[in-house]
Enzyme design. Sequence first.
Site, PDB file in Angstrom:
ATOM      1  N   CYS A  97       1.025  -1.207   0.017  1.00  0.00           N
ATOM      2  CA  CYS A  97      -0.243   0.010   0.092  1.00  0.00           C
ATOM      3  C   CYS A  97       0.768   1.048  -0.036  1.00  0.00           C
ATOM      4  O   CYS A  97       1.962   1.188  -0.603  1.00  0.00           O
ATOM      5  CB  CYS A  97      -0.852  -0.112   1.305  1.00  0.00           C
ATOM      6  SG  CYS A  97      -0.230   0.265   2.713  1.00  0.00           S
ATOM      7  N   HIS A 131      12.732 -30.651 -10.663  1.00  0.00           N
ATOM      8  CA  HIS A 131      13.715 -30.018 -11.259  1.00  0.00           C
ATOM      9  C   HIS A 131      14.084 -30.527 -12.631  1.00  0.00           C
ATOM     10  O   HIS A 131      14.946 -31.566 -12.449  1.00  0.00           O
ATOM     11  CB  HIS A 131      14.956 -29.579 -10.427  1.00  0.00           C
ATOM     12  CG  HIS A 131      15.888 -28.569 -11.136  1.00  0.00           C
ATOM     13  ND1 HIS A 131      16.627 -28.802 -12.249  1.00  0.00           N
ATOM     14  CD2 HIS A 131      16.006 -27.288 -10.656  1.00  0.00           C
ATOM     15  CE1 HIS A 131      17.396 -27.733 -12.529  1.00  0.00           C
ATOM     16  NE2 HIS A 131      17.086 -26.717 -11.605  1.00  0.00           N
TER      17      HIS A 131
END
Length: 750
Positions: free
Chosen positions: A487, A669
């Site tokens: 914010c 992976h």
Amino acid sequence: MKDKIFGVLQRVGRSFMLPIAILPVAGLLLGLGSSFTNTTTIETYGLQWLLGDKTILHALLVIMNAVGSAIFDNLPLIFAVGVAIGMAKKEKEVSALSAVIAYFVMNVSINAMLKISGKILADGSIAKDVLDGTITSVCGIQSLQMGVFGGIIVGLGVAALHNRFYKIELPNALSFFGGTRFVPIISTVVYLFVGILMYFIWPTVQNGIYALGGVVTGTGYFGTLLFGIIKRALIPFGLHHVFYMPFWQTAVGGTMEVAGHMVEGGQNIFFAQLADSANIAHFSADATRYFSGEFIFMIFGLPGAALAMYKCAKPEKKKQAGSLLLSATLACMFTGITEPLEFSFLFVAPALFAVQVVLAGSAYMIAHILNIAVGLTFSGGLLDFFLFGILQGNEKTSWMLVIPVGIVYFLLYYFIFSFLIKKFDFKTPGREDDDTETKLYTKADVNARKAAKDTKASDDKATVDELSQTISRGLGGKANISDVDCCATRLRITVIDPEKVNDALLKSTGASGVVHKGQGVQIIYGPRVTVIKSDLEDYLASVTEEHFEDDAVENNTADADEAKNENAASATDSKTEDSSNASDKAQEAADTKEPTSTVIISSPMTGIAADLSTAPDEAFASKMMGDGAVVTPEEGVVVAPEDGTVLFVFDTKHALGFTTDSGIGMIIHVGIDTVKLEGKGFDVQVEAGCHVNKGDVLMKLDLDYLKANAPSVTTPVICTELKDNQKIRLITDGAIKAGEPLYAVDTYEK
């Protein structure tokens, strides 16, 4: 349950920030446009030659005024789009388009119901028995006056539909309309009926809104005091946006007829009066009661608190404390962003924050009592004070009263804070223990050492990398970060496992404080947070195996840890040593005991299975990144090994994070050094956050391309977060099909 509600409210408040961000620009255009096209102002300062009718500047200012008014007139639509974007998890542009469509559909449906019921006549006029102000024009459509609430209803609803359906798969005949294309379709259908429903229930809701607003407006000055106290008290939780927005933008904050139009909400009333300022003797203090008081404590009061903290600092730390407090004070005075100052004492002296809440709340009330009517766009800084107070004239705003009241508040803050700090020995900036450094951005020393060795350009890059890397580590690593946002002053992170968050490490990056609620983590940095967020996102996107490389990361930041806290560094070293011995402990347990539980992990590929030690890569083979097994694929499909959730997919698509429903965190992976292929040869079928069932396709591979361009296609399938009492036991060594058991995760009694 409370944490879940907090998380939702935090996201809602965060989503408000996007549409709120346009208000300063709109207010600037409207403020300048209305001020310098005002005949009285032009004549008073003798500016007819420059700003008079038919001059170029007059025409430009008229346009600016019209543009600013257009933004405020269409805030409901802007909020619909902004909230939908803020609440959507992925594919945010689709939610934005869907929100626009849903907003028009809802209002057209309401319009049709109003015509059917006879409340809007055939010629477009409104029936005489309809209460004034309940029907208004919404983007050219006559509809119920729902204000910003209408936009929020659309934004929240569309975001919920979007998050539920943006990955939906339809039957083959309708597959073109699946996925993101389905979201605007379902939004149209749903909001057709929402519009019909709103016709029946909104009048009742509106009565409730008026009643809620009456609680504050009806209690006069006490109601203003109550509003101010609650708003400031919510600051640490990040929920103040959710609280004050209805008072600013809806009938909760009152209604008023301005220039022949019924206007709802304190901020809307002020800007409507500003646009019609030639016909307004004095702006409404009843409308500005929700923000005029902010100028008193933001420009005067909190700087008094900062001076008190500086005066109370230890002599040897005054220079450091003064630098910190000066920058925070300037941000507070000029931009109205108070959190750098407030958080400098909130966590070390909550009693001081309690004083701040009461004093700030009373400032709202005092401004109301004195009929001060200075508007604002975002917060009570000097810029808004000049535009919407001084520039509009004392006759319309009573801005001059802010100065004597502000001086009184400066003295109140200064003497009360000075007394309490000395009386209770609060550890405000400059009063910390001797072994604690007085800095917000505490990694400056590390970066300074780097500057002595590197060029300025490389130093800047290292600084950014170092800061982002440390933030990532403090949040538990890339694999633990679910969502990154911010914010005006806070980095807002959603993490997967809150226990992995290291507050001390995060504070060493210059954070004023860290707030926890469930999986939500708020790190307070002040106005520079947008840059920090952008750098962190770039870092997370560019670092493909950060969560594998704990040892390397620790080595890179060891000097910083040592400089900040010797004890913390020692604890980190100890943790690393314990982690490196985890497999040995598990092996000892396995030699003497039977496992208390076992989780089977299946192969994500069809191919040849083998022990992880055979991986053609030292890091994998030595289990530096976790334990598991390898599979050399013979078919180009990778499937979910078990039921679970995709945690993340690397940008280069060669690997993904996965957690099983049983709680086992994994990495698949594909191949060795395949990160260098930059995504070529990989067709990922899933996205981060989606839940999949065992056997669902995760990605498709071009095996011929991978074999020709990668050192090896042997694929490590590893568990990244094994506990000390857990051990991997290979089940299949040799030919294996996708979905067949690959290895077991045995858990032993501690």
